[in-house]
Structure formats: structure tokens, C-alpha cells
Design a protein around this motif. Structure first.
Motif, mmCIF file in Angstrom:
data_model
loop_
_atom_site.group_PDB
_atom_site.id
_atom_site.type_symbol
_atom_site.label_atom_id
_atom_site.label_comp_id
_atom_site.label_asym_id
_atom_site.label_seq_id
_atom_site.Cartn_x
_atom_site.Cartn_y
_atom_site.Cartn_z
ATOM 1 N N ASP A 1 12.728 0.178 -8.563
ATOM 2 C CA ASP A 1 13.394 -0.866 -9.287
ATOM 3 C C ASP A 1 12.885 -2.608 -8.564
ATOM 4 N N THR A 2 11.943 -2.440 -7.553
ATOM 5 C CA THR A 2 11.565 -3.717 -7.122
ATOM 6 C C THR A 2 10.709 -4.349 -8.024
ATOM 7 N N VAL A 3 11.132 -5.601 -8.378
ATOM 8 C CA VAL A 3 10.325 -6.580 -9.423
ATOM 9 C C VAL A 3 9.052 -7.120 -8.655
ATOM 10 N N LEU A 4 8.170 -7.058 -9.470
ATOM 11 C CA LEU A 4 6.841 -7.563 -8.993
ATOM 12 C C LEU A 4 6.683 -9.053 -9.578
ATOM 13 N N GLY A 5 5.450 -9.731 -9.257
ATOM 14 C CA GLY A 5 5.459 -10.734 -9.944
ATOM 15 C C GLY A 5 5.522 -12.012 -9.100
ATOM 16 N N GLU A 6 5.825 -13.388 -9.863
ATOM 17 C CA GLU A 6 5.929 -14.569 -8.820
ATOM 18 C C GLU A 6 7.057 -14.584 -8.055
ATOM 19 N N ARG A 7 8.080 -14.213 -8.403
ATOM 20 C CA ARG A 7 9.381 -14.128 -7.593
ATOM 21 C C ARG A 7 9.583 -12.727 -6.925
ATOM 22 N N GLY A 8 8.957 -11.775 -7.242
ATOM 23 C CA GLY A 8 9.266 -10.502 -6.479
ATOM 24 C C GLY A 8 8.313 -10.396 -5.416
ATOM 25 N N ILE A 9 8.248 -9.349 -4.947
ATOM 26 C CA ILE A 9 7.560 -8.754 -3.655
ATOM 27 C C ILE A 9 6.008 -8.809 -3.894
ATOM 28 N N THR A 10 4.987 -9.019 -2.804
ATOM 29 C CA THR A 10 3.776 -8.990 -3.490
ATOM 30 C C THR A 10 3.052 -7.990 -2.601
ATOM 31 N N LEU A 11 2.487 -7.137 -3.427
ATOM 32 C CA LEU A 11 1.844 -5.567 -2.796
ATOM 33 C C LEU A 11 0.699 -6.103 -2.414
ATOM 34 N N SER A 12 0.422 -4.875 -1.261
ATOM 35 C CA SER A 12 -1.254 -5.400 -0.869
ATOM 36 C C SER A 12 -2.189 -4.940 -1.789
ATOM 37 N N GLY A 13 -3.515 -5.178 -1.509
ATOM 38 C CA GLY A 13 -4.532 -4.977 -2.377
ATOM 39 C C GLY A 13 -4.502 -3.265 -2.712
ATOM 40 N N GLY A 14 -4.334 -2.527 -1.693
ATOM 41 C CA GLY A 14 -4.235 -1.157 -1.708
ATOM 42 C C GLY A 14 -3.325 -0.604 -2.609
ATOM 43 N N GLN A 15 -2.192 -1.009 -2.341
ATOM 44 C CA GLN A 15 -0.637 -0.714 -2.923
ATOM 45 C C GLN A 15 -0.921 -0.924 -4.553
ATOM 46 N N LYS A 16 -1.622 -2.141 -4.976
ATOM 47 C CA LYS A 16 -1.706 -2.553 -6.212
ATOM 48 C C LYS A 16 -2.737 -1.441 -6.876
ATOM 49 N N GLN A 17 -3.930 -1.082 -6.319
ATOM 50 C CA GLN A 17 -4.644 -0.114 -6.704
ATOM 51 C C GLN A 17 -4.115 1.257 -7.013
ATOM 52 N N ARG A 18 -3.043 1.603 -6.083
ATOM 53 C CA ARG A 18 -2.618 3.024 -6.230
ATOM 54 C C ARG A 18 -1.415 3.048 -7.092
ATOM 55 N N VAL A 19 -0.754 1.858 -7.536
ATOM 56 C CA VAL A 19 0.184 1.697 -8.706
ATOM 57 C C VAL A 19 -0.702 1.823 -10.053
ATOM 58 N N SER A 20 -1.740 1.188 -10.166
ATOM 59 C CA SER A 20 -2.480 1.076 -10.872
ATOM 60 C C SER A 20 -2.911 2.558 -11.550
ATOM 61 N N ILE A 21 -3.381 3.555 -10.252
ATOM 62 C CA ILE A 21 -3.661 4.834 -10.591
ATOM 63 C C ILE A 21 -2.566 5.642 -11.035
ATOM 64 N N ALA A 22 -1.511 5.380 -10.580
ATOM 65 C CA ALA A 22 -0.291 6.160 -11.194
ATOM 66 C C ALA A 22 0.011 5.940 -12.430
ATOM 67 N N ARG A 23 -0.392 4.568 -12.862
ATOM 68 C CA ARG A 23 -0.181 4.315 -14.296
ATOM 69 C C ARG A 23 -0.967 4.836 -15.278
ATOM 70 N N ALA A 24 -2.282 5.236 -14.524
ATOM 71 C CA ALA A 24 -3.401 5.960 -15.304
ATOM 72 C C ALA A 24 -3.240 7.276 -15.509
ATOM 73 N N ILE A 25 -2.719 7.916 -14.424
ATOM 74 C CA ILE A 25 -2.491 9.455 -14.482
ATOM 75 C C ILE A 25 -1.088 10.009 -15.092
ATOM 76 N N ILE A 26 -0.214 9.073 -15.393
ATOM 77 C CA ILE A 26 1.029 9.664 -15.889
ATOM 78 C C ILE A 26 1.062 9.989 -17.286
ATOM 79 N N LYS A 27 0.022 9.314 -17.902
ATOM 80 C CA LYS A 27 -0.428 9.617 -19.388
ATOM 81 C C LYS A 27 -1.068 11.082 -19.554
#
Length: 626
Positions: free
Chosen positions: A509-535
Motif C-alpha cells: 500500500d506504499t504510495v509512489l509518485g511525487e509525495r511517495g517513496i522513490t524506488l530505485s531503478g532496479g525496483q521500478k523495472q521489477r515492478v514493471s515486470i510484475a505488472r506485465a506477467i500478472i495478466k
């Protein structure tokens, strides 16, 4: 304009001889001028006609309410005249009768004012609400058009300008669809009813009262041209200012890293000053309206007092109440007349804004869904002599590329930067259409597939991972909106980002974006991978999505991906041999052409780019381990 001057001078000359005829002529002239201005300057606003038709019942009710409100408002001057007449004729009445008639007139005035106030409130609620409905519909229309337009459109247009057209420009159009229309109806209704009452009382005095109106129309006709031109320039500079601000905020880390804050501030200040100057340039013209309105209304008041006084002395007017009534009429017309300039300004600004909006609404999307029915997609992909050239740069990214990937196979694409690797993925997702050659999905031309079905069967991880300003859970569920929490966690585990996520205070439930936590480049890529494979799509496209991940994590992710992609078509774009070595097929692109093709074993046994890259990365790994 020459015709206007001729009629106006004739009107003054024969004022006493044929008042009704020339009054009609002047009113027709005013109507002609207004119609001419509307036809010339409001053509872009015709786009809103479909919305006016949609809410025609609301508008008709608003018009009826407006007429009723104005009728009751005009009771006041008539009963003021009645009060004067009672006082003038008090000799024939006893005090009780005088008080009774005065009280009756006062009660009529108060009652009419209350009823007019109620209907005025209802008028605003009805017509202004319509403008909000139109604003809502227009924003949705623009947003839908934005989503239909191709990537080329977004390469040619800046985000700040796009935002300005859907916010500032739509806001100005709303002012036309609401306040401008409301005050126009109000003004026309009040003028028509008031002039009828005035002509019934004193035709000649009425003509003197409306002498300034043709002058007012001429001023509006001349100034509206300049307002239109300056409004367009103002909106263009607002877009530039929005674009500069948006880019500065998006690139704030780069600005700070290079220490160019003073230069950026100076550039912003220069743009802001220019924008301010353009605004003031517009305001100077707009500022002419209200003083001119007040001057002309004051002139009407003087004419009423002087001409009416002379007519009363000469016995042409029976009561001073008529003069008082006319003065109230003139002052009641002060605000409507003054709003003519304001409404004209609103219309010109709205027309300039709608013109900018229509500019984008008229653009035909380059990528169109040419199939209405559903089409079957399993994953067979074939490129036959495919070439592609980018319109904006005229760079030929692909040159007669041919390959085939069957369902369940994995294809790896390697090559130097700019060799055309990402373009292949963009063409498979139909973000662009090939310039020449054929792209087949399931042996059917890609254009013959329903575009929605095609993209629903694709899971795409872009090179630059983009996450929305929402929770991590919602970013992963973006790939499958109805996914359960268990599915989200499973996708995150397969992408090797679950442990990172549960380490945050609010976890998924961690909010990303301007007021949220900033993920590292690798973490962003892995969240993007999770977003692709979940479907669980039939086609998985990975565009160098492990570049920010260490080799150990990359190995674990790749093992999971190969396990997940069984029975699915997978295409991996990478710079690393480790990402490509287990693929069923590997192609190497150079300058848009396939220069090598095979599997890992055959390619390392062949002299060329793949073997050189393999030996280079192998030595780097050995040195790192040492």
C-alpha cells in the motif's frame, strides 16, 4: 461600417419625424453587426453545438426562467412611476387612500423583486450547470482523442501544451458555454422587454435613450478583432509556460545535479515576463470596454433628464414619474450593456481556445482499429521484409527485417544502441505501423487483428519503467484490474521484488509518485515486470528491462520468466548475453538489419558481434569474481 454611419446619421436627423421606423432600422443594424461578428469569429465554437443540442431542454428552461425573471424585475420602474403619479395626484385623494395605494405599490415592488431574485437564482443554476456539463463532456472528448493519437503525436507535442489545452483552454470555453450565454440571454431579454415598455410610454424619449447603442456596437465590432488576435497569443504563451514548468519539475534532479538552478530560473523569468507582457497587451484592449460602457450609459442618463425634462415642461409628458421610470430603466440596462464588452471578450477568448482544441480534435489517429469483431491471438509472430522509418527524424530504424517466432518460443534480440531493437517491439504492439513489408500474427496481417484484442494479449515491459502515482499494489494490478492480493504477491515474487516491497512501512500500500517513496531503478523495472506477467498474456515483450538489476538477481528473474513463459511467445531485448543465452532463437541487429541469427551455441562458435560481446562480458564477470 459605412452603411452603419449613414443609417446612424439619418436616424439622428429624422429623430422627430419617423421615430418608430428608424428605431427598427437601428435595431436591425445592431442585429446585423452582431450576426456578422458571430459568423466571422465564432465559427470554431460551432463544435459545441452538439453539446447545446444535448442539453437543449436545460437551456430552454433557463431561457424561460430568464424571461420570467426579467419581466418581474421590470415591475419596479413601473411602480416607481405609479408612486410619483400618486404623489402628484394626492389632491384628489384622502391620506388613507394615499397610504393604501403607496403601500400597494411598495408591496408590488418588494414582491416582484423577491420573485425576480428567486428566478435569477434558478436561471444561474440552470444555465451555469449546463456549462459544467459541457466542460465535463469536452474534457472527456479531448482525453479520449489524446488516447487515440499515436506516439508520433506525442513526440511532436509537449506535455505542458497538451495539459494547457485540456485545462486552461477548456476553462475559457466553459465561460462561453455558461456565463456568456446566460448574460447574453439576460441582456437581450431585458432590452426587448424594457424597450417595449419604454416605447409605450414615450417613443421619442426612448430613441434619445438608445442613441449610444449603435456607437457601442461599432466599438465592439472593431475591438473584438484585436481581442481575438491577442487572446490567441496569450494562450500560446500560457502553453509555453506550462511546458517549461512541467519539464523543469520532471527534470529537477538533473537541474540540481548540474547546478543550473540560476539559469533555469532566469529562463523561466524571461518566459514569465513575456507571458505577462502579452497578458497586459490583451488587458489594455479589454480595459477600454467598461469605461466606454459607463460613459455611454451616463450619456443616456443625461439625455433622459434633459429631453424628458423639456418634454415635461412642454406638456409632452404628463408625469415626472415617467422620467424617473426611464432613469431606472437606463440604470437597469447599465450592467447588461456593460457586460456586452465582457461577454464579447469571453467569446473571443473562448473562440481562440476552441480553435486550439479543434486543432488536436481534427487530427486523425495514425493507428486505427480496422476490425470490429474479435480475433484469435495465440502468439505466432512473423516479420517479412519489414522496414520502418520514423516520421519525425526520418531515421530508417529497420531495413527488410525477416524472422519468425512460433507460439511457446523465446526470441532474444541483441545489438548496439540505435540498431532497431525497441522498434521491433513497438511494431508488434502496433504502436507504429511498418513502412513496408508484412507483420503477421497467427498468419494474419497485424492490421486485420482487432487492436484491443492484440494489446490485451501482450504483456509489455518498456525500457524506461514508468510507474503511476498510486500504490505499488495498484501499479501491479494495472496489468490486471481484477487481480487478487495473492496474484499480486505471486507476480511480485516472480519478479523478485516482493522482499523489497514488504520492507516498506506500508508494504504493497506504499504510495509512489511525487509525495511517495522513490524506488530505485532496479525496483521500478521489477515492478514493471510484475505488472506485465500478472495478466498472463500470450505474448511477452521485455525491452532491456533488467539493465538496472544486478547479475545475480537477473539470473533468478530469468529463471522465473522462462518458467512463466512456457507455452507463451516471449521476445527479450537486451544488451546482456546472460539474458539471451537460453532463448530458442537469437538475432543480432546492426543499423536496422539482421547481421546474425541462430542460437547461443551456434553464435559463440561464429565470428561476429555476438561472440565478441560474449567474450567481453565473460571476462568482466571473471574479473568481478576475482
Amino acid at each position: 461600417m459605412a452603411y452603419f454611419a449613414f443609417v446612424y446619421l439619418n436616424f439622428i436627423w429624422v429623430l422627430f419625424n419617423k421615430p418608430l421606423r428608424y428605431c427598427i432600422k437601428i435595431l436591425l443594424l445592431l442585429l446585423y453587426i452582431c450576426t456578422t461578428v458571430s459568423k466571422h469569429y465564432v465559427k470554431e465554437l460551432k463544435h459545441l453545438n452538439k453539446y447545446f443540442l444535448k442539453y437543449k431542454s436545460h437551456l430552454l428552461v433557463g431561457i424561460v426562467i430568464t424571461i420570467i425573471a426579467r419581466i418581474f424585475l421590470l415591475f419596479t420602474p413601473r411602480y416607481i412611476r405609479r408612486i410619483f403619479e400618486i404623489i402628484e395626484n394626492k389632491a384628489g385623494l384622502n391620506p388613507t387612500e394615499i397610504k393604501a395605494e403607496l403601500l400597494e405599490a411598495i408591496l408590488y415592488i418588494v414582491g416582484a423583486a423577491i420573485i425576480a431574485g428567486i428566478f435569477t437564482f434558478l436561471m444561474r443554476q440552470t444555465i451555469i450547470n449546463v456549462s459544467r456539463f459541457i466542460e465535463y463532456d469536452l474534457k472527456n472528448e479531448i482525453y479520449e482523442q489524446y488516447q487515440k493519437l499515436s506516439l508520433n503525436f506525442y513526440k511532436k507535442n509537449r506535455t505542458g501544451d497538451l495539459m494547457n489545452r485540456i485545462s486552461e483552454d477548456v476553462g475559457r470555453v466553459r465561460m462561453y458555454a455558461g456565463p456568456a450565454i446566460m448574460y447574453s440571454i439576460n441582456t437581450v431579454t431585458l432590452f426587448v422587454i424594457a424597450l417595449i415598455y419604454m416605447f409605450n410610454q414615450a417613443p421619442t424619449l426612448t430613441l434619445y435613450t438608445i442613441i449610444p447603442l449603435p456607437i457601442l456596437s461599432a466599438i465592439i465590432y472593431k475591438l473584438s478583432k484585436e481581442i481575438h488576435k491577442r487572446s490567441t497569443v496569450v494562450q500560446e504563451y500560457l502553453s509555453k509556460l506550462s511546458t517549461f514548468t512541467q519539464e523543469s519539475f520532471s527534470g529537477i534532479s538533473v537541474i540540481k545535479a548540474y547546478g543550473i538552478e540560476p539559469k533555469t530560473s532566469a529562463n523561466f523569468n524571461e518566459l514569465a515576463v513575456t507571458s505577462k507582457d502579452k497578458q497586459l497587451h490583451l488587458v489594455k484592449v479589454q480595459a477600454l470596454f467598461f469605461p466606454m460602457m459607463i460613459l455611454l450609459i451616463g450619456t443616456s442618463n443625461l439625455l433622459v433628464i434633459y429631453v424628458g425634462g423639456m418634454q415635461y415642461i412642454n406638456g409632452q409628458i404628463e408625469s415626472l414619474g415617467t422620467i424617473a421610470e426611464f432613469i431606472i430603466y437606463v440604470n437597469m440596462l447599465t450592467w447588461p450593456v456593460a457586460t456586452v464588452g465582457w461577454v464579447t471578450s469571453i467569446i473571443q477568448q473562448a473562440e481562440a481556445s476552441q480553435e486550439r482544441i479543434n486543432e488536436f480534435l481534427k487530427i486523425e489517429p495514425e493507428i486505427k482499429n480496422e476490425v470490429e469483431g474479435h480475433t484469435k491471438i495465440t502468439g505466432d509472430i512473423t516479420f517479412e521484409d519489414v522496414s520502418f522509418t520514423y516520421d519525425d527524424t526520418n531515421i530508417e530504424a529497420l531495413k527488410q527485417v525477416s524472422f519468425k517466432v512460433e507460439k511457446g518460443q523465446t526470441l532474444a534480440i541483441l545489438g548496439k544502441t540505435g540498431s532497431g531493437k525497441s522498434t521491433v517491439l513497438d511494431l508488434i504492439g502496433r504502436l507504429y505501423d511498418a513502412t513496408s513489408g508484412k507483420i503477421l500474427i497467427n498468419n494474419l496481417a497485424i492490421r486485420q487483428h482487432n487492436l484491443t484484442d492484440l494489446r490485451e494479449h501482450i504483456g509489455y515491459v518498456p525500457q524506461d519503467a514508468f510507474l503511476f502515482s498510486d500504490t505499488i499494489k495498484q501499479n501491479i494490478k494495472f496489468g490486471k484490474e481484477d487481480a487478487t492480493d495473492e496474484e499480486v504477491i505471486t507476480a511480485a515474487k516472480n519478479a523478485k521484488v516482493h522482499k523489497n516491497i514488504i520492507g516498506f512501512n506500508k508494504g504493497y500500500d506504499t504510495v509512489l509518485g511525487e509525495r511517495g517513496i522513490t524506488l530505485s531503478g532496479g525496483q521500478k523495472q521489477r515492478v514493471s515486470i510484475a505488472r506485465a506477467i500478472i495478466k498472463s498474456p500470450d505474448i511477452l515483450l521485455f525491452d532491456d528491462c533488467l539493465s538496472a538489476v544486478d547479475t545475480e538477481t537477473e539470473e533468478k528473474i530469468l529463471k522465473n520468466l522462462f518458467k512463466i513463459s512456457k507455452g507463451k511467445t516471449t521476445i527479450i531485448v537486451s544488451h546482456r548475453i546472460s539474458s539471451a543465452k537460453n532463448a530458442d532463437k537469437i538475432i543480432v541487429l546492426d543499423n536496422g538489419k539482421i547481421v546474425q541469427e541462430g542460437n547461443h551455441k551456434s553464435l559463440i562458435d561464429t565470428e561476429g558481434y555476438y561472440k565478441e560481446l560474449y567474450l567481453k562480458q565473460l571476462s568482466q564477470t571473471t574479473e568481478a569474481q576475482a
